[in-house]
Write an enzyme that holds these catalytic residues in place. Sequence first.
Site, PDB file in Angstrom:
ATOM      1  N   GLY A 114       0.840  -1.194   0.000  1.00 55.33           N
ATOM      2  CA  GLY A 114       0.000   0.000   0.000  1.00 55.33           C
ATOM      3  C   GLY A 114       0.880   1.251   0.000  1.00 55.33           C
ATOM      4  N   ALA A 151     -11.129   5.321  10.912  1.00 48.58           N
ATOM      5  CA  ALA A 151     -12.083   4.436  10.227  1.00 48.58           C
ATOM      6  C   ALA A 151     -11.513   3.024  10.131  1.00 48.58           C
ATOM      7  CB  ALA A 151     -12.394   4.985   8.838  1.00 48.58           C
ATOM      8  N   GLN A 153      -9.392   1.654  12.169  1.00 42.76           N
ATOM      9  CA  GLN A 153      -9.395   1.030  13.501  1.00 42.76           C
ATOM     10  C   GLN A 153     -10.709   0.293  13.715  1.00 42.76           C
ATOM     11  OE1 GLN A 153      -8.293   3.836  16.603  1.00 42.76           O
ATOM     12  NE2 GLN A 153      -6.558   4.578  15.426  1.00 42.76           N
ATOM     13  N   HIS A 174      -5.718   8.764  19.927  1.00 42.85           N
ATOM     14  CA  HIS A 174      -7.013   9.431  19.868  1.00 42.85           C
ATOM     15  C   HIS A 174      -7.991   8.613  20.709  1.00 42.85           C
ATOM     16  CE1 HIS A 174      -9.695  12.319  18.345  1.00 42.85           C
ATOM     17  NE2 HIS A 174      -9.827  11.963  17.094  1.00 42.85           N
ATOM     18  N   ASP A 258     -10.630  17.336  20.768  1.00 36.60           N
ATOM     19  CA  ASP A 258      -9.907  17.234  19.507  1.00 36.60           C
ATOM     20  C   ASP A 258     -10.843  17.410  18.304  1.00 36.60           C
ATOM     21  OD1 ASP A 258      -7.154  16.257  18.344  1.00 36.60           O
ATOM     22  OD2 ASP A 258      -8.708  15.224  17.203  1.00 36.60           O
ATOM     23  N   GLU A 294      -4.641  41.367   3.344  1.00 42.69           N
ATOM     24  CA  GLU A 294      -5.339  41.870   4.533  1.00 42.69           C
ATOM     25  C   GLU A 294      -6.089  40.773   5.297  1.00 42.69           C
ATOM     26  OE1 GLU A 294      -4.966  44.615   5.935  1.00 42.69           O
ATOM     27  OE2 GLU A 294      -4.307  46.088   4.452  1.00 42.69           O
TER      28      GLU A 294
HETATM   29  N1  NAP Z   1      -2.802  13.364  11.771  1.00 44.51           N
HETATM   30  C1  NAP Z   1      -2.975  14.062  12.872  1.00 44.51           C
HETATM   31  O1  NAP Z   1      -2.858  15.287  12.864  1.00 44.51           O
HETATM   32  C2  NAP Z   1      -3.265  13.384  14.183  1.00 44.51           C
HETATM   33  C3  NAP Z   1      -2.967  14.070  15.349  1.00 44.51           C
HETATM   34  C4  NAP Z   1      -3.174  13.437  16.559  1.00 44.51           C
HETATM   35  C5  NAP Z   1      -3.722  12.164  16.563  1.00 44.51           C
HETATM   36  N2  NAP Z   1      -4.049  11.527  15.409  1.00 44.51           N
HETATM   37  C6  NAP Z   1      -4.613  10.162  15.466  1.00 44.51           C
HETATM   38  O2  NAP Z   1      -3.591   9.248  15.125  1.00 44.51           O
HETATM   39  C7  NAP Z   1      -4.170   8.109  14.474  1.00 44.51           C
HETATM   40  C8  NAP Z   1      -3.521   7.924  13.120  1.00 44.51           C
HETATM   41  O3  NAP Z   1      -3.815   9.060  12.330  1.00 44.51           O
HETATM   42  P1  NAP Z   1      -2.940   9.462  11.044  1.00 44.51           P
HETATM   43  O4  NAP Z   1      -3.407  10.801  10.626  1.00 44.51           O
HETATM   44  O5  NAP Z   1      -1.519   9.231  11.301  1.00 44.51           O
HETATM   45  O6  NAP Z   1      -3.336   8.329  10.035  1.00 44.51           O
HETATM   46  P2  NAP Z   1      -4.322   8.318   8.803  1.00 44.51           P
HETATM   47  O7  NAP Z   1      -3.696   9.068   7.702  1.00 44.51           O
HETATM   48  O8  NAP Z   1      -5.697   8.662   9.223  1.00 44.51           O
HETATM   49  O9  NAP Z   1      -4.240   6.725   8.575  1.00 44.51           O
HETATM   50  C9  NAP Z   1      -3.221   6.174   7.841  1.00 44.51           C
HETATM   51  C10 NAP Z   1      -2.958   4.704   8.045  1.00 44.51           C
HETATM   52  O10 NAP Z   1      -4.151   3.894   8.086  1.00 44.51           O
HETATM   53  C11 NAP Z   1      -3.961   2.841   7.139  1.00 44.51           C
HETATM   54  N3  NAP Z   1      -5.241   2.327   6.658  1.00 44.51           N
HETATM   55  C12 NAP Z   1      -6.288   3.050   6.194  1.00 44.51           C
HETATM   56  N4  NAP Z   1      -7.311   2.196   5.877  1.00 44.51           N
HETATM   57  C13 NAP Z   1      -6.858   0.941   6.172  1.00 44.51           C
HETATM   58  C14 NAP Z   1      -7.447  -0.363   6.112  1.00 44.51           C
HETATM   59  N5  NAP Z   1      -8.710  -0.527   5.706  1.00 44.51           N
HETATM   60  N6  NAP Z   1      -6.688  -1.418   6.490  1.00 44.51           N
HETATM   61  C15 NAP Z   1      -5.426  -1.256   6.918  1.00 44.51           C
HETATM   62  N7  NAP Z   1      -4.820  -0.056   7.014  1.00 44.51           N
HETATM   63  C16 NAP Z   1      -5.534   1.018   6.653  1.00 44.51           C
HETATM   64  C17 NAP Z   1      -3.145   3.468   6.013  1.00 44.51           C
HETATM   65  O11 NAP Z   1      -2.498   2.475   5.270  1.00 44.51           O
HETATM   66  P3  NAP Z   1      -2.475   2.483   3.659  1.00 44.51           P
HETATM   67  O12 NAP Z   1      -1.465   3.517   3.238  1.00 44.51           O
HETATM   68  O13 NAP Z   1      -2.074   1.107   3.335  1.00 44.51           O
HETATM   69  O14 NAP Z   1      -3.866   2.881   3.200  1.00 44.51           O
HETATM   70  C18 NAP Z   1      -2.156   4.291   6.843  1.00 44.51           C
HETATM   71  O15 NAP Z   1      -1.065   3.519   7.283  1.00 44.51           O
HETATM   72  C19 NAP Z   1      -5.667   8.378  14.417  1.00 44.51           C
HETATM   73  O16 NAP Z   1      -6.272   7.809  15.537  1.00 44.51           O
HETATM   74  C20 NAP Z   1      -5.736   9.887  14.493  1.00 44.51           C
HETATM   75  O17 NAP Z   1      -6.977  10.366  14.958  1.00 44.51           O
HETATM   76  C21 NAP Z   1      -3.808  12.092  14.221  1.00 44.51           C
END
Ligand code: NAP
Length: 398
Positions: A114, A151, A153, A174, A258, A294
């Site tokens: 992926g 999603a 998760q 989160h 959040d 501005e």
């Molecule tokens: N980003 C932020 O600013 C932030 C800040 C604080 C906390 N968080 C929390 O941290 C956690 C991760 O967030 P993130 O923003 O880093 O990640 P994200 O971009 O939301 O998720 C990315 C990961 O999920 C995987 N994924 C998506 N659909 C999948 C599926 N059906 N099966 C297996 N893997 C799948 C993707 O893999 P592929 O590439 O293979 O699709 C990728 O490794 C979340 O709970 C989020 O709320 C995020």
Amino acid sequence: MSSLARSGLRSAARSATHLRVPARTLTVLASRAARVAPVPARSVPAAVRGMKTLDFAGTPEKVYEREDWPLEKLHDYFKNETFALLGYGSQGHGQGLNLRDNGMNVIVGVRKDGESWRQAIEDGWVPGKNLFSIEEAATKGTILMNLLSDAAQTSTWSHLQQFVTKGKTLYFSHGFSIVYKDQTKVVPPADVDVILCAPKGSGRTVRTLFKEGRGINSSVAVFQDVSGHALEKAVAIGMAVGSGYIYETTFEKEVYSDLYGERGCLMGGIQGMFKAQYDVLRANGHSPSEAFNETCEEALESLYPLIAQNGMDYMYKACSTTARRGALDWAPEFEAACKPVFERLYESVKTGAETRRALEFGSRKTYREDYDKETDAIADQEMWRVGHVVRGLRPNRK
Ligand SMILES: NC(=O)c1ccc[n+]([C@@H]2O[C@H](COP(=O)([O-])OP(=O)(O)OC[C@H]3O[C@@H](n4cnc5c(N)ncnc54)[C@H](OP(=O)(O)O)[C@@H]3O)[C@@H](O)[C@H]2O)c1
């Protein structure tokens, strides 16, 4: 999430990281009584090592600082642990690389072939050595860091839960999956610690601040404490992933604040406010260049950094008396206009309506493309097309 204007919910947090701010804004509390007699921050450490109680404008709160967790202590603390990052999006990248640079035993688990797999290899993770399928990493890891998209998760839990075995630690960034369990169905087994450390910023910022020798502010919470050390472990992991200072929360408070914050001042609110102001200027015959300068450029390049440095009053005082008079008069108008929207927003978070929408959207097969379509539409707004030109004129961009 953008680092833009994180002044609202985070102004207290920022004050704490920049402890050279006037003592009146942030003072150490030895006890509640001390609140009335501010003393310089850091002067009175609390009795428990690694934790201090600070006065946040009259409310005492515990905070944990990186200096209390030197690397040797972290190495010793985690000497028998394997961190398994499940997911390598923005947080996986930031937290994973920081853990690795801090000398922790860390592996990554993502879908083979992926986008994240490709990204992980680009970042130096090696298939078969420290880069595995999600299942393999979850089997090998003792601290399972669920950093899949919220999603994912939900959609992977029925399969993933078999790897969350007795004695392991289940970690989130989160409160989403746990708090909205009616929708997500994520219910951890009773014999594991369940903790979170939520960096208050994008995973990209988690990484860049770490590389600059600084640190992101993070919150920690405990949902389930089987070992009796869950909170300490959450704090230690928070430090190991690159936090500067950490405050305590609960899973519920973390996810409510959040979801609310990012829809409000941090992202949604700021885009809405910029756009409304820009459009009114344009409707009154102002040039795109003038309307953008501005509305956005002056805010981002000149004024918001001043708020970040030393607070809103500092920014006001740095501006002309004419500007100050008008801003002082109009701020309550904006507050009154926005408050009902914020109240409606908080309610929408609390009832789970925001979660339902995020889960529905995030579980579409086409979620990446669908999100891109909408963010591309923002990029295509006149205001941000003008922004592209204006940014290109910054001397340091040339
Ligand atoms: N980003 C932020 O600013 C932030 C800040 C604080 C906390 N968080 C929390 O941290 C956690 C991760 O967030 P993130 O923003 O880093 O990640 P994200 O971009 O939301 O998720 C990315 C990961 O999920 C995987 N994924 C998506 N659909 C999948 C599926 N059906 N099966 C297996 N893997 C799948 C993707 O893999 P592929 O590439 O293979 O699709 C990728 O490794 C979340 O709970 C989020 O709320 C995020």
